[in-house]
Design a protein around this motif. Sequence first.
Motif, PDB file in Angstrom:
ATOM      1  N   SER A  23       6.885  10.694 -17.633  1.00 48.46           N
ATOM      2  CA  SER A  23       7.608   9.451 -17.923  1.00 48.46           C
ATOM      3  C   SER A  23       7.408   8.443 -16.803  1.00 48.46           C
ATOM      4  O   SER A  23       7.576   8.775 -15.618  1.00 48.46           O
ATOM      5  N   ILE A  24       7.045   7.215 -17.176  1.00 42.92           N
ATOM      6  CA  ILE A  24       6.897   6.161 -16.171  1.00 42.92           C
ATOM      7  C   ILE A  24       8.232   5.904 -15.480  1.00 42.92           C
ATOM      8  O   ILE A  24       8.290   5.664 -14.264  1.00 42.92           O
ATOM      9  N   ASP A  25       9.328   5.961 -16.230  1.00 47.13           N
ATOM     10  CA  ASP A  25      10.648   5.766 -15.619  1.00 47.13           C
ATOM     11  C   ASP A  25      10.927   6.824 -14.559  1.00 47.13           C
ATOM     12  O   ASP A  25      11.429   6.514 -13.473  1.00 47.13           O
ATOM     13  N   ALA A  26      10.599   8.086 -14.862  1.00 50.39           N
ATOM     14  CA  ALA A  26      10.823   9.155 -13.894  1.00 50.39           C
ATOM     15  C   ALA A  26       9.911   9.006 -12.681  1.00 50.39           C
ATOM     16  O   ALA A  26      10.329   9.246 -11.541  1.00 50.39           O
ATOM     17  N   ILE A  27       8.662   8.617 -12.923  1.00 49.12           N
ATOM     18  CA  ILE A  27       7.731   8.396 -11.817  1.00 49.12           C
ATOM     19  C   ILE A  27       8.245   7.282 -10.904  1.00 49.12           C
ATOM     20  O   ILE A  27       8.225   7.402  -9.672  1.00 49.12           O
ATOM     21  N   ALA A  28       8.717   6.197 -11.490  1.00 48.39           N
ATOM     22  CA  ALA A  28       9.246   5.090 -10.700  1.00 48.39           C
ATOM     23  C   ALA A  28      10.456   5.523  -9.878  1.00 48.39           C
ATOM     24  O   ALA A  28      10.599   5.151  -8.708  1.00 48.39           O
ATOM     25  N   LEU A  29      11.331   6.329 -10.484  1.00 46.87           N
ATOM     26  CA  LEU A  29      12.518   6.796  -9.773  1.00 46.87           C
ATOM     27  C   LEU A  29      12.149   7.628  -8.565  1.00 46.87           C
ATOM     28  O   LEU A  29      12.671   7.440  -7.463  1.00 46.87           O
ATOM     29  N   VAL A  30      11.222   8.575  -8.761  1.00 42.41           N
ATOM     30  CA  VAL A  30      10.802   9.433  -7.656  1.00 42.41           C
ATOM     31  C   VAL A  30      10.083   8.621  -6.577  1.00 42.41           C
ATOM     32  O   VAL A  30      10.246   8.866  -5.381  1.00 42.41           O
ATOM     33  N   ALA A  31       9.279   7.658  -7.002  1.00 46.71           N
ATOM     34  CA  ALA A  31       8.536   6.832  -6.043  1.00 46.71           C
ATOM     35  C   ALA A  31       9.434   5.851  -5.321  1.00 46.71           C
ATOM     36  O   ALA A  31       9.044   5.296  -4.289  1.00 46.71           O
ATOM     37  N   GLY A  32      10.649   5.613  -5.853  1.00 43.85           N
ATOM     38  CA  GLY A  32      11.562   4.666  -5.218  1.00 43.85           C
ATOM     39  C   GLY A  32      11.190   3.228  -5.463  1.00 43.85           C
ATOM     40  O   GLY A  32      11.386   2.369  -4.603  1.00 43.85           O
ATOM     41  N   VAL A  33      10.624   2.949  -6.654  1.00 42.35           N
ATOM     42  CA  VAL A  33      10.244   1.578  -6.993  1.00 42.35           C
ATOM     43  C   VAL A  33      10.787   1.251  -8.378  1.00 42.35           C
ATOM     44  O   VAL A  33      11.244   2.131  -9.114  1.00 42.35           O
ATOM     45  N   ALA A  34      10.738  -0.016  -8.725  1.00 44.37           N
ATOM     46  CA  ALA A  34      11.134  -0.427 -10.063  1.00 44.37           C
ATOM     47  C   ALA A  34      10.055  -0.041 -11.076  1.00 44.37           C
ATOM     48  O   ALA A  34       8.877   0.060 -10.743  1.00 44.37           O
ATOM     49  N   ARG A  35      10.466   0.157 -12.321  1.00 43.32           N
ATOM     50  CA  ARG A  35       9.532   0.502 -13.378  1.00 43.32           C
ATOM     51  C   ARG A  35       8.417  -0.539 -13.477  1.00 43.32           C
ATOM     52  O   ARG A  35       7.239  -0.198 -13.643  1.00 43.32           O
ATOM     53  N   GLN A  36       8.778  -1.834 -13.354  1.00 37.90           N
ATOM     54  CA  GLN A  36       7.787  -2.895 -13.477  1.00 37.90           C
ATOM     55  C   GLN A  36       6.760  -2.826 -12.355  1.00 37.90           C
ATOM     56  O   GLN A  36       5.595  -3.197 -12.550  1.00 37.90           O
ATOM     57  N   THR A  37       7.174  -2.324 -11.195  1.00 35.81           N
ATOM     58  CA  THR A  37       6.232  -2.212 -10.079  1.00 35.81           C
ATOM     59  C   THR A  37       5.096  -1.247 -10.418  1.00 35.81           C
ATOM     60  O   THR A  37       3.950  -1.474 -10.041  1.00 35.81           O
ATOM     61  N   VAL A  38       5.420  -0.172 -11.118  1.00 28.76           N
ATOM     62  CA  VAL A  38       4.380   0.765 -11.538  1.00 28.76           C
ATOM     63  C   VAL A  38       3.359   0.040 -12.403  1.00 28.76           C
ATOM     64  O   VAL A  38       2.144   0.173 -12.217  1.00 28.76           O
ATOM     65  N   TYR A  39       3.838  -0.782 -13.327  1.00 33.53           N
ATOM     66  CA  TYR A  39       2.931  -1.517 -14.210  1.00 33.53           C
ATOM     67  C   TYR A  39       2.202  -2.634 -13.468  1.00 33.53           C
ATOM     68  O   TYR A  39       1.075  -2.988 -13.837  1.00 33.53           O
ATOM     69  N   ASN A  40       2.809  -3.188 -12.438  1.00 34.00           N
ATOM     70  CA  ASN A  40       2.123  -4.215 -11.636  1.00 34.00           C
ATOM     71  C   ASN A  40       0.917  -3.622 -10.906  1.00 34.00           C
ATOM     72  O   ASN A  40      -0.128  -4.268 -10.775  1.00 34.00           O
ATOM     73  N   HIS A  41       1.083  -2.401 -10.425  1.00 36.91           N
ATOM     74  CA  HIS A  41       0.004  -1.746  -9.694  1.00 36.91           C
ATOM     75  C   HIS A  41      -0.983  -1.046 -10.636  1.00 36.91           C
ATOM     76  O   HIS A  41      -2.188  -1.042 -10.377  1.00 36.91           O
ATOM     77  N   TYR A  42      -0.470  -0.431 -11.688  1.00 35.97           N
ATOM     78  CA  TYR A  42      -1.291   0.323 -12.647  1.00 35.97           C
ATOM     79  C   TYR A  42      -0.843  -0.121 -14.034  1.00 35.97           C
ATOM     80  O   TYR A  42       0.216   0.285 -14.492  1.00 35.97           O
ATOM     81  N   ARG A  43      -1.652  -0.925 -14.686  1.00 39.65           N
ATOM     82  CA  ARG A  43      -1.175  -1.715 -15.825  1.00 39.65           C
ATOM     83  C   ARG A  43      -0.667  -0.891 -16.998  1.00 39.65           C
ATOM     84  O   ARG A  43       0.084  -1.395 -17.829  1.00 39.65           O
ATOM     85  N   CYS A  45       0.838  -1.201   0.000  1.00 36.34           N
ATOM     86  CA  CYS A  45       0.000   0.000   0.000  1.00 36.34           C
ATOM     87  C   CYS A  45       0.874   1.254   0.000  1.00 36.34           C
ATOM     88  O   CYS A  45       0.543   2.245  -0.651  1.00 36.34           O
ATOM     89  N   ALA A  46       1.993   1.208   0.740  1.00 36.05           N
ATOM     90  CA  ALA A  46       2.897   2.344   0.766  1.00 36.05           C
ATOM     91  C   ALA A  46       3.480   2.588  -0.614  1.00 36.05           C
ATOM     92  O   ALA A  46       3.670   3.740  -1.032  1.00 36.05           O
ATOM     93  N   LYS A  47       3.779   1.520  -1.341  1.00 36.40           N
ATOM     94  CA  LYS A  47       4.301   1.680  -2.701  1.00 36.40           C
ATOM     95  C   LYS A  47       3.267   2.323  -3.610  1.00 36.40           C
ATOM     96  O   LYS A  47       3.586   3.213  -4.409  1.00 36.40           O
ATOM     97  N   ARG A  48       2.030   1.851  -3.507  1.00 39.36           N
ATOM     98  CA  ARG A  48       0.968   2.440  -4.326  1.00 39.36           C
ATOM     99  C   ARG A  48       0.841   3.936  -4.037  1.00 39.36           C
ATOM    100  O   ARG A  48       0.706   4.752  -4.958  1.00 39.36           O
ATOM    101  N   GLN A  49       0.896   4.306  -2.754  1.00 40.05           N
ATOM    102  CA  GLN A  49       0.782   5.716  -2.391  1.00 40.05           C
ATOM    103  C   GLN A  49       1.969   6.512  -2.924  1.00 40.05           C
ATOM    104  O   GLN A  49       1.808   7.631  -3.419  1.00 40.05           O
ATOM    105  N   SER A  50       3.167   5.928  -2.842  1.00 40.76           N
ATOM    106  CA  SER A  50       4.351   6.608  -3.357  1.00 40.76           C
ATOM    107  C   SER A  50       4.249   6.816  -4.868  1.00 40.76           C
ATOM    108  O   SER A  50       4.628   7.867  -5.388  1.00 40.76           O
ATOM    109  N   ILE A  51       3.737   5.806  -5.562  1.00 41.91           N
ATOM    110  CA  ILE A  51       3.575   5.915  -7.017  1.00 41.91           C
ATOM    111  C   ILE A  51       2.574   7.017  -7.351  1.00 41.91           C
ATOM    112  O   ILE A  51       2.810   7.850  -8.241  1.00 41.91           O
ATOM    113  N   ILE A  52       1.436   7.044  -6.650  1.00 46.52           N
ATOM    114  CA  ILE A  52       0.414   8.057  -6.905  1.00 46.52           C
ATOM    115  C   ILE A  52       0.970   9.461  -6.653  1.00 46.52           C
ATOM    116  O   ILE A  52       0.768  10.388  -7.449  1.00 46.52           O
ATOM    117  N   GLU A  53       1.691   9.635  -5.541  1.00 44.40           N
ATOM    118  CA  GLU A  53       2.235  10.952  -5.223  1.00 44.40           C
ATOM    119  C   GLU A  53       3.234  11.409  -6.278  1.00 44.40           C
ATOM    120  O   GLU A  53       3.221  12.566  -6.705  1.00 44.40           O
TER     121      GLU A  53
END
Length: 229
Positions: free
Chosen positions: A52-72, A29-37
């Motif tokens: 950019s999804i790559d930039a969003i993932a970097l700022v959120a502190g997650v892998a690029r694939q994690t963004v797609y796992n949560h938001y396809r 849930c914390a990852k999802r919130q970080s991605i949204i923010e």
Amino acid sequence: MKARRAPSSEDAAADIDCAGTTPPLYGHCAKRQSIIEAAEDAFASDGFAGASIDAIALVAGVARQTVYNHYRDKETLFAAVVAAMAERANAGFYRTLASFPDQPDDLAAALSAFAERLIRNCLCNRDCDALRRLVERDGERHPALFATWRSEGPDRLAALIGDRLKGLAQEGRLELDLPERAARQFIALIHADISGTAKAGGTATDADIASAAANGVATFLRAFGTAKI
């Protein structure tokens, strides 16, 4: 934007439904919130096409694939961002609506005070400003993504304020034929003096808000008030 942490290998784990009835793992849930923010900042700054999804993932502190796992896909993430911002904006609106004046002795003063709260909490707060920029930039190209926000946001706001104005009309304080249209005009009038400031990236001061509210209400009451001012 500042990255929160480096992605770890476990960030590629499958999505967990944080809104389900079974208590989810907090980390997901914390990852999802970080991605949204991170996505809110990216979309507000760069729009849908530029974010950019790559930039969003970097700022959120997650892998690029994690963004797609949560938001396809990017569209799903964008829709989630709009929904999250709209939910917060609506919460502020409902709190403010509860303070609409009830049988005030001084209608102009009471409506002006309400208008100040409406400007501060609903029309010029961070979420509403960001949503307005997103609509101006991406609304025409992605109308479906804003359909829910329009129906549950501005349209709902006008309908509910219209109901309150209708109550004042029934008390003989206003002369209205179409309360919802009058509500849209009320909102436009109190926002008129400060909309340019928001579009230019500035911040309205308390004095700016008070003046905009008083001027907008005065114009509104000249048009619809039974005791002409």
